[in-house]
Design a protein around this motif. Sequence first.
Motif, short mmCIF file in Angstrom:
data_model
loop_
_atom_site.label_atom_id
_atom_site.label_comp_id
_atom_site.label_asym_id
_atom_site.label_seq_id
_atom_site.Cartn_x
_atom_site.Cartn_y
_atom_site.Cartn_z
N TYR A 1 0.83 -1.22 0.00
CA TYR A 1 0.00 0.00 0.00
C TYR A 1 0.86 1.26 0.00
O TYR A 1 0.43 2.32 0.45
CB TYR A 1 -0.97 0.00 1.19
N TYR A 2 2.08 1.17 -0.48
CA TYR A 2 2.93 2.34 -0.64
C TYR A 2 2.44 3.10 -1.86
O TYR A 2 2.10 2.49 -2.89
CB TYR A 2 4.39 1.90 -0.81
N ARG A 3 2.39 4.41 -1.79
CA ARG A 3 1.65 5.20 -2.78
C ARG A 3 2.48 5.67 -3.97
O ARG A 3 1.92 6.25 -4.91
CB ARG A 3 1.03 6.42 -2.09
N LEU A 4 3.78 5.46 -3.97
CA LEU A 4 4.63 5.94 -5.06
C LEU A 4 5.21 4.77 -5.84
O LEU A 4 5.46 3.70 -5.29
CB LEU A 4 5.76 6.81 -4.50
N MET A 5 5.44 5.01 -7.13
CA MET A 5 6.03 3.99 -7.99
C MET A 5 7.51 3.78 -7.64
O MET A 5 8.24 4.75 -7.41
CB MET A 5 5.90 4.39 -9.46
N LEU A 6 7.94 2.54 -7.64
CA LEU A 6 9.33 2.21 -7.41
C LEU A 6 9.95 1.88 -8.77
O LEU A 6 9.46 1.01 -9.50
CB LEU A 6 9.45 1.01 -6.46
N LYS A 7 11.04 2.56 -9.09
CA LYS A 7 11.65 2.42 -10.41
C LYS A 7 12.66 1.27 -10.43
O LYS A 7 13.00 0.68 -9.41
CB LYS A 7 12.30 3.74 -10.82
N ALA A 8 13.13 0.97 -11.64
CA ALA A 8 13.97 -0.20 -11.88
C ALA A 8 15.20 -0.30 -10.97
O ALA A 8 15.50 -1.39 -10.46
CB ALA A 8 14.39 -0.24 -13.35
#
Length: 301
Positions: free
Chosen positions: A84-91
């Motif tokens: 439920y973390y609200r930010l996208m995690l990048k590669a």
Amino acid sequence: MTSAVVFAYHNVGVRSLKVLLAHGIDVRLVITHEDNPGEQIWFASVREVCREYGIACITPADPNADDVVARVAALDADFLFSFYYRLMLKAPLLATARLGAFNLHGSLLPKYRGRVPVNWAIIHGERETGASLHVMNIKPDNGALVDQQAVPILPDDTAQDVFTKVMVAGEICLDRALPRLIAGTATLTPQDLSQGAYFGGRTAEDGRIDWRQPARRIHDLVRAVTHPFPGAFADLPGGRLHVWRTRVVDQPAPAGKPGMLEFRDGSHTLYPLGGGCLRVLEADIDGGALPEQDLPLLRIP
């Protein structure tokens, strides 16, 4: 000991973090959010759980910033989890986990990928939803599935009712899947993305009622955005109507009543232009009680 870095927020984050701890996972770092002072905080705190268990916790504005990625990489964790973390995690972040990065999503993927899946499922009249544990990649919610758990949506369930069920479904998914993930025996099933779609976030304005819709559709909107959300509303001649709780009544609208809010025998009933009727169980106009009289649902030019 198996190790993890966890990105988490909200009740789902709290419960899922506790599942990891129950399985003996060495949680080396938790990344969460600062609470937004403009948001009604009705849910539990991940940061408080970290304090209770002595887990390092940070709240960066950008989880993909170079210093955050470097700190996570230095921990050399087996897994990365997002709850439920609200930010996208990048590669670069996803690549730091030696055995994989996994997200817990609140729908039966591939349906309702994207934002606020519980609310969208109710708005669309679904009778079932659930939780999905899946592989994280650079596109949200489209990685291979590890496990899923379905829950029913009853006809009068609110978003909070369903969210509570989905939270438990996620806990079941994670608890069931962790032994297989740790042992390296989990089966990863690719999603058939043609069977679902992405949905965006919602704002308070999205709760505006369209009286051209039938009663059941309006009822679904009401229960999807009621407390603790901003609510379903409409601007009537007497002010702004907020409708918080309704019940679909299986009877046709009386002659001349479509498009009216009727007061009769001590209660109010809505007759949308789209047909059907709704018993009003909780509502207000400009924060006050509904008047004991009939009102048109649309402003008269």
